[in-house]
Design a protein around this motif. Sequence first.
Motif, PDB file in Angstrom:
ATOM      1  N   UNK A  64       0.824  -1.202   0.000  1.00 14.13           N
ATOM      2  CA  UNK A  64       0.000   0.000   0.000  1.00 14.13           C
ATOM      3  C   UNK A  64       0.860   1.255   0.000  1.00 14.13           C
ATOM      4  N   UNK A  65       1.984   1.207   0.699  1.00 18.19           N
ATOM      5  CA  UNK A  65       2.852   2.389   0.794  1.00 18.19           C
ATOM      6  C   UNK A  65       3.690   2.600  -0.458  1.00 18.19           C
ATOM      7  N   UNK A  66       4.089   1.526  -1.118  1.00 21.11           N
ATOM      8  CA  UNK A  66       5.116   1.643  -2.153  1.00 21.11           C
ATOM      9  C   UNK A  66       4.645   1.325  -3.564  1.00 21.11           C
ATOM     10  N   UNK A  67       3.463   0.760  -3.717  1.00 20.33           N
ATOM     11  CA  UNK A  67       2.996   0.344  -5.037  1.00 20.33           C
ATOM     12  C   UNK A  67       1.811   1.185  -5.497  1.00 20.33           C
ATOM     13  N   UNK A  68       1.600   1.172  -6.800  1.00 19.45           N
ATOM     14  CA  UNK A  68       0.392   1.757  -7.372  1.00 19.45           C
ATOM     15  C   UNK A  68      -0.727   0.720  -7.303  1.00 19.45           C
ATOM     16  N   UNK A  69      -1.973   1.134  -7.128  1.00 20.53           N
ATOM     17  CA  UNK A  69      -3.062   0.152  -7.046  1.00 20.53           C
ATOM     18  C   UNK A  69      -3.130  -0.808  -8.230  1.00 20.53           C
ATOM     19  N   UNK A  70      -2.680  -0.370  -9.408  1.00 18.56           N
ATOM     20  CA  UNK A  70      -2.704  -1.250 -10.582  1.00 18.56           C
ATOM     21  C   UNK A  70      -1.773  -2.453 -10.434  1.00 18.56           C
ATOM     22  N   UNK A  71      -0.862  -2.389  -9.456  1.00 22.59           N
ATOM     23  CA  UNK A  71       0.089  -3.492  -9.248  1.00 22.59           C
ATOM     24  C   UNK A  71      -0.621  -4.795  -8.921  1.00 22.59           C
ATOM     25  N   UNK A  73      -2.896  -6.185 -10.312  1.00 21.73           N
ATOM     26  CA  UNK A  73      -3.259  -6.938 -11.517  1.00 21.73           C
ATOM     27  C   UNK A  73      -2.054  -7.617 -12.164  1.00 21.73           C
ATOM     28  N   UNK A  74      -0.857  -7.369 -11.639  1.00 25.67           N
ATOM     29  CA  UNK A  74       0.362  -7.872 -12.266  1.00 25.67           C
ATOM     30  C   UNK A  74       0.754  -9.248 -11.718  1.00 25.67           C
ATOM     31  N   UNK A  75       1.637  -9.908 -12.465  1.00 24.74           N
ATOM     32  CA  UNK A  75       2.111 -11.233 -12.056  1.00 24.74           C
ATOM     33  C   UNK A  75       2.890 -11.159 -10.750  1.00 24.74           C
ATOM     34  N   UNK A  76       3.635 -10.071 -10.549  1.00 24.87           N
ATOM     35  CA  UNK A  76       4.468  -9.962  -9.351  1.00 24.87           C
ATOM     36  C   UNK A  76       3.646  -9.912  -8.059  1.00 24.87           C
ATOM     37  N   UNK A  77       2.380  -9.551  -8.147  1.00 28.64           N
ATOM     38  CA  UNK A  77       1.533  -9.514  -6.947  1.00 28.64           C
ATOM     39  C   UNK A  77       0.886 -10.864  -6.663  1.00 28.64           C
ATOM     40  N   UNK A 138      -9.986  -6.080  -3.468  1.00 30.77           N
ATOM     41  CA  UNK A 138     -11.279  -6.767  -3.429  1.00 30.77           C
ATOM     42  C   UNK A 138     -11.636  -7.309  -4.814  1.00 30.77           C
ATOM     43  N   UNK A 139     -11.369  -6.511  -5.843  1.00 26.51           N
ATOM     44  CA  UNK A 139     -11.723  -6.928  -7.203  1.00 26.51           C
ATOM     45  C   UNK A 139     -10.874  -8.100  -7.696  1.00 26.51           C
ATOM     46  N   UNK A 140      -9.596  -8.114  -7.309  1.00 27.83           N
ATOM     47  CA  UNK A 140      -8.690  -9.120  -7.871  1.00 27.83           C
ATOM     48  C   UNK A 140      -8.487 -10.338  -6.979  1.00 27.83           C
ATOM     49  N   UNK A 141      -8.900 -10.256  -5.716  1.00 25.88           N
ATOM     50  CA  UNK A 141      -8.607 -11.340  -4.769  1.00 25.88           C
ATOM     51  C   UNK A 141      -9.859 -11.972  -4.189  1.00 25.88           C
ATOM     52  N   UNK A 142     -10.812 -11.160  -3.754  1.00 24.31           N
ATOM     53  CA  UNK A 142     -11.940 -11.682  -2.983  1.00 24.31           C
ATOM     54  C   UNK A 142     -12.887 -12.502  -3.852  1.00 24.31           C
ATOM     55  N   UNK A 143     -13.385 -13.618  -3.339  1.00 25.75           N
ATOM     56  CA  UNK A 143     -14.433 -14.352  -4.053  1.00 25.75           C
ATOM     57  C   UNK A 143     -15.663 -13.465  -4.206  1.00 25.75           C
ATOM     58  N   UNK A 144     -16.437 -13.645  -5.252  1.00 22.94           N
ATOM     59  CA  UNK A 144     -17.637 -12.825  -5.439  1.00 22.94           C
ATOM     60  C   UNK A 144     -18.581 -12.939  -4.244  1.00 22.94           C
TER      61      UNK A 144
END
Length: 323
Positions: A64-71, A73-77, A138-144
């Motif tokens: 949260x401190x060092x990344x952009x929210x778009x991160x 969606x990336x493979x590194x996350x 929430x969009x990329x991790x949480x179950x619907x």
Amino acid sequence: MIAAWLGKGGIVTGRIDRLVLHLGLPKTGTTTLQAFFGSSLRGYFGPQSRHCPPGFFGPYREALRTRDPSWWKTISSHPLRRKLRRGLDYAALQSACGTVLFSWEGALAADLFMNSEPSPRSTEDATQHFIRHLRAIVASVFPPARSTVILLTVRRQPELLGSLYAQRSRRIKGAGQADFDFQLRNLIELDFLPQPLDFFSLSNSLQAALNAQSVLLLPLEQIKTHAYRQALGQLLEIDTPRVSDLVIPLNQRGVGRSTWQLRETDLQLRFSHSFREAGVQPNRNSTSTVQLSQEQISKILSSARAANTDAEALSPNGLAGYT
């Protein structure tokens, strides 16, 4: 055993009918609530739950401190997304009613004091930056989930500021009464109320970003009241918790009326990444406590009065003493 399970590959898919998000704020009774959640709710994931290892959220806070929210969606996350999803799926499988409760007070801990920790954004929009992160997580991790509700625990702004300053004083260069007074003057003189302190604006932003059906505001000052416990029980769809279920731990920072004990810098903290980034030196020759004057309390409440008046409708018993 649970910690080992979280570290293995694969995801056990669970269905979330109802998602309850407890997002802090810090220093508002979150430890008390998390202890109750961990001991009473099988569908809970967060601090003090049986399937959340100690230190679990450290890497997420760093992101949260060092990344952009778009991160997110990336493979590194992927490693962080996978670990969190496993915890949520495990909670969903354990839930008897299809409701999952997720608690993370650090998600909105945008810092209000200079030199306490590096922030990717200015004080004015740091909380919005963290909210964008939450939306991405929430969009990329949480179950619907069929429905989402938000629990926001709050505290009267003067005492919240004093407690937060004391908690983070080890990370503040020259922490002490003079610095505390200086930083409070800066906050009071702003022509806007920073969103961590504007509970109404914060609630609206969270509800919109996370597509939540509702937000419940619970003030720390009412934690021993029936109205607080009843509202909490209704939100979680459980019987009203007993008074003994919400035992407030001893606040070691508070040492008197509107007075807080500062933390001394320890060796482990001095060599931490965030401490080096902030350029903080060990605190020397500064006061060991900070105290709010009645004049400061009045000015802070005056600055927050309009926002608190708007926020009263979100709390089951109003916000007595906030306006």
